[in-house]
Enzyme design. Sequence first.
Site, PDB file in Angstrom:
ATOM      1  N   TRP A 101       0.832  -1.206   0.000  1.00  0.00           N
ATOM      2  CA  TRP A 101       0.000   0.000   0.000  1.00  0.00           C
ATOM      3  C   TRP A 101       0.859   1.245   0.000  1.00  0.00           C
ATOM      4  O   TRP A 101       0.568   2.223  -0.694  1.00  0.00           O
ATOM      5  CB  TRP A 101      -0.962  -0.004   1.187  1.00  0.00           C
ATOM      6  N   ASP A 168      -1.536   6.802   6.448  1.00  0.00           N
ATOM      7  CA  ASP A 168      -2.555   5.832   6.048  1.00  0.00           C
ATOM      8  C   ASP A 168      -2.772   4.890   7.234  1.00  0.00           C
ATOM      9  O   ASP A 168      -1.928   4.064   7.537  1.00  0.00           O
ATOM     10  CB  ASP A 168      -2.063   5.063   4.814  1.00  0.00           C
ATOM     11  N   LYS A 192     -12.013  -1.761   7.446  1.00  0.00           N
ATOM     12  CA  LYS A 192     -11.187  -2.609   8.304  1.00  0.00           C
ATOM     13  C   LYS A 192     -11.487  -2.493   9.789  1.00  0.00           C
ATOM     14  O   LYS A 192     -11.489  -3.491  10.463  1.00  0.00           O
ATOM     15  CB  LYS A 192      -9.714  -2.391   8.014  1.00  0.00           C
TER      16      LYS A 192
HETATM   17  C1  PLP Z   1      -6.884  -1.922   2.550  1.00  0.00           C
HETATM   18  C2  PLP Z   1      -5.881  -0.872   2.553  1.00  0.00           C
HETATM   19  C3  PLP Z   1      -5.835   0.131   1.565  1.00  0.00           C
HETATM   20  C4  PLP Z   1      -6.783   0.182   0.402  1.00  0.00           C
HETATM   21  O1  PLP Z   1      -8.016   0.604   0.791  1.00  0.00           O
HETATM   22  P1  PLP Z   1      -9.182   0.884  -0.275  1.00  0.00           P
HETATM   23  O2  PLP Z   1     -10.223   1.507   0.593  1.00  0.00           O
HETATM   24  O3  PLP Z   1      -9.576  -0.449  -0.835  1.00  0.00           O
HETATM   25  O4  PLP Z   1      -8.660   1.784  -1.315  1.00  0.00           O
HETATM   26  C5  PLP Z   1      -4.870   1.107   1.689  1.00  0.00           C
HETATM   27  N1  PLP Z   1      -3.980   1.095   2.705  1.00  0.00           N
HETATM   28  C6  PLP Z   1      -3.978   0.142   3.643  1.00  0.00           C
HETATM   29  C7  PLP Z   1      -2.983   0.180   4.745  1.00  0.00           C
HETATM   30  C8  PLP Z   1      -4.936  -0.869   3.603  1.00  0.00           C
HETATM   31  O5  PLP Z   1      -4.942  -1.825   4.547  1.00  0.00           O
END
Ligand code: PLP
Length: 354
Positions: A101, A168, A192
């Site tokens: 990511w 993030d 998540k």
């Molecule tokens: C799942 C995830 C993403 C992607 O998320 P989307 O909402 O599907 O774009 C980005 N960064 C991390 C750390 C993730 O776990």
Amino acid sequence: MKKHNFSAGPCILSPEVITGASEAVKDFNGMGLSLLEISHRDKNFVDVMDEARSLSKEIMGLDDDFEVLFLQGGASLQFCMAPYNFMHSGGKAGYLVTGTWAKKAAAEAALFGEIAEIGSSADRNFSYIPKDLNISDSLDYFHLTSNNTIVGTQMKEIPKTKIPLVCDMSSDIFSKTIDFNQFSLIYAGAQKNLGPAGATLVAVRKSVLGKTSRPIPSMLDYSKHINSDSMFNTPPVFSVYTSLLTLRWIKKIGGLTVVEKQNNLKAKYIYEEIDRNSLFDGTADKRDRSNMNVCFLLNDDSLKNKFNSLCSESGIVGINGHRSVGGYRASIYNALPIDSVKTLVDIMKHIELY
Ligand SMILES: *Cc1c(COP(=O)(O)O)cnc(C)c1O
């Protein structure tokens, strides 16, 4: 049979959140209408958005410079919105490359300006968090990924710097206490630890905005979303409402201090077993292990089918590792009960007897 849901995302939500969400789909607030069929400008929904934003701020303890938004496009759209709003024209931003990511976030920012890779753990398949970073004060911002969902590493310390920190937090937001005010931008896809896919939580410092001379399309402009109270266009109503139910649940059970205690305990159970049991190996460096995604290998191939069938017979789902890592990944997000972890650990002990 009751399932033990170790999925990495979308993933487990608290049963009372699922119940509340399904009731709202049938009849929202006793309106005689579904949440899905009312105007997002109806006071009943405006109240939901307001509470979701203010409760997020309260749980994170954010100061008054912060605004919380619920946007669409997933965390992946934030990979581009962050540089769009934060990178000066001809500017340069730092990225800590700790996984898939983070790599994607850096690649997206490279469309807007220069990228400085401040550290990378690509040399060992992202199994650790780079330390002792040298962060130049001249960068426009420094981007981190607090928890690396795919490889199971987590930042236990956030580097100190004078430049704006962008994080993030998709896979560990609301999982522990942390000084959220040290960041200038925090973002997290809802799916998540918060709610169903469709909404992305964004917490942004107003004082950091407006520094780029680049024209910004409205939908990608944090200021536009702030000025319209996160209702610039139709928000993802179901995802926002369900996220609000999770936020209320977090507050009710005692906030992030309690959540963190539970998560630490779950992680301790499973990592202790990985370290004790010679059949299993953790894939991440010990000091960087994630309390959300526990990645491990079963090192005796002949036992794999047995282990897999014991897991599915017990109702365990979602523990296959990401295809880039292999092995297993037990995601133990906030809503996963400790019983589920105990069930998995019992099977890990049991397989030793074969
Ligand atoms: C799942 C995830 C993403 C992607 O998320 P989307 O909402 O599907 O774009 C980005 N960064 C991390 C750390 C993730 O776990």
